[in-house]
Scaffold this motif. Sequence first.
Motif: not given
Length: 324
Positions: A68-97
């Motif tokens: 569960x998440x407070x909003x989509x934006x809250x989940x986006x921030x939390x998920x990114x923080x979790x990946x960063x904590x696990x050592x993630x450093x690169x992200x792929x994004x759609x061209x328009x998003x």
Amino acid sequence: MTITHGGPDAQGVPRWDFSTNVNACGPCPSALNAVQQADARHYPDPAYTALRESLAAFHAVDAARIVLAGSASEFIGRFTAWVAREGGQQVWLPALAYGDYAHAAQAWQFEVVHDPARAQLAWLCEPSSPLGQAEPMAQRVAASGAPVVLDRAYEPLRLSGRCSLDPATLQGVWQLWTPNKAMGLTGVRGAYAIAPERAGAEARALDQLAPSWPLGAHAVALLGAWVSPAAQDWLALSLQTLRGWKREQLDLLAELGWQALPSEANYVCAAPRRPLDAPALRATGIKLRDTTSFGLPSHWRLGVLPPEAQRALGQALAHAEVMQ
């Protein structure tokens, strides 16, 4: 941070608001009633036991897969923080998003890469925003091996086409749902994600990163109503109406000389034949969404609205043509 978004602004709620992708048939009566009857005198169950079970049953998954998440934006921030904590450093994004994917990546100092095979995090959205189209890289991204989140905010408002990922592939990605748009109640913030199969540890880690009570009583009521037969029946009927309104709106834009891009959802991006005076339009009560912040300059996104709103738009644009 400067937030660029559709909807109300310093001038209040636009009378004819084409700038958001909310279901213009809404609000859904049963969902609205549930929100209005929500008991805000008490905290929700901090584990959200009943809500998790109802969402899981709706999607035919185990309740342990619901985050569960407070909003989509809250989940986006939390998920990114979790990946960063696990050592993630690169992200792929759609061209328009949607800009929050990039904003969260920037906040955690991710490098944006163009090859999903190099990424430790990837975002998909279908139907996409702002275009309302399929993501041409979806299959390649889903097979990249990175944690992939498919933002399905507009899937309930799909008017044609289908998801690029087959059911088996969907079970291997995170699916992010925000039903407030489909229910016509964007002021009620609340979202949830479905974790991939065999991602129980990751789902628990994301739950542990959440604050206490990410959902208030009104969000619990909305998400609970969303999966009810009454809300789903209403949504199905609203899609029929939106398809007719969309055809009429596309005809109007063509008559005005706008070039509309293909879309499978309840919104469309289009380029006017002359530059648009957005402040002047806003003064008449009409608001459109400039898509420059999405990476698409010289275009505007228009949510599908009823015929009365379309007539107001046509008159305002015709008047602007005369004035020019």
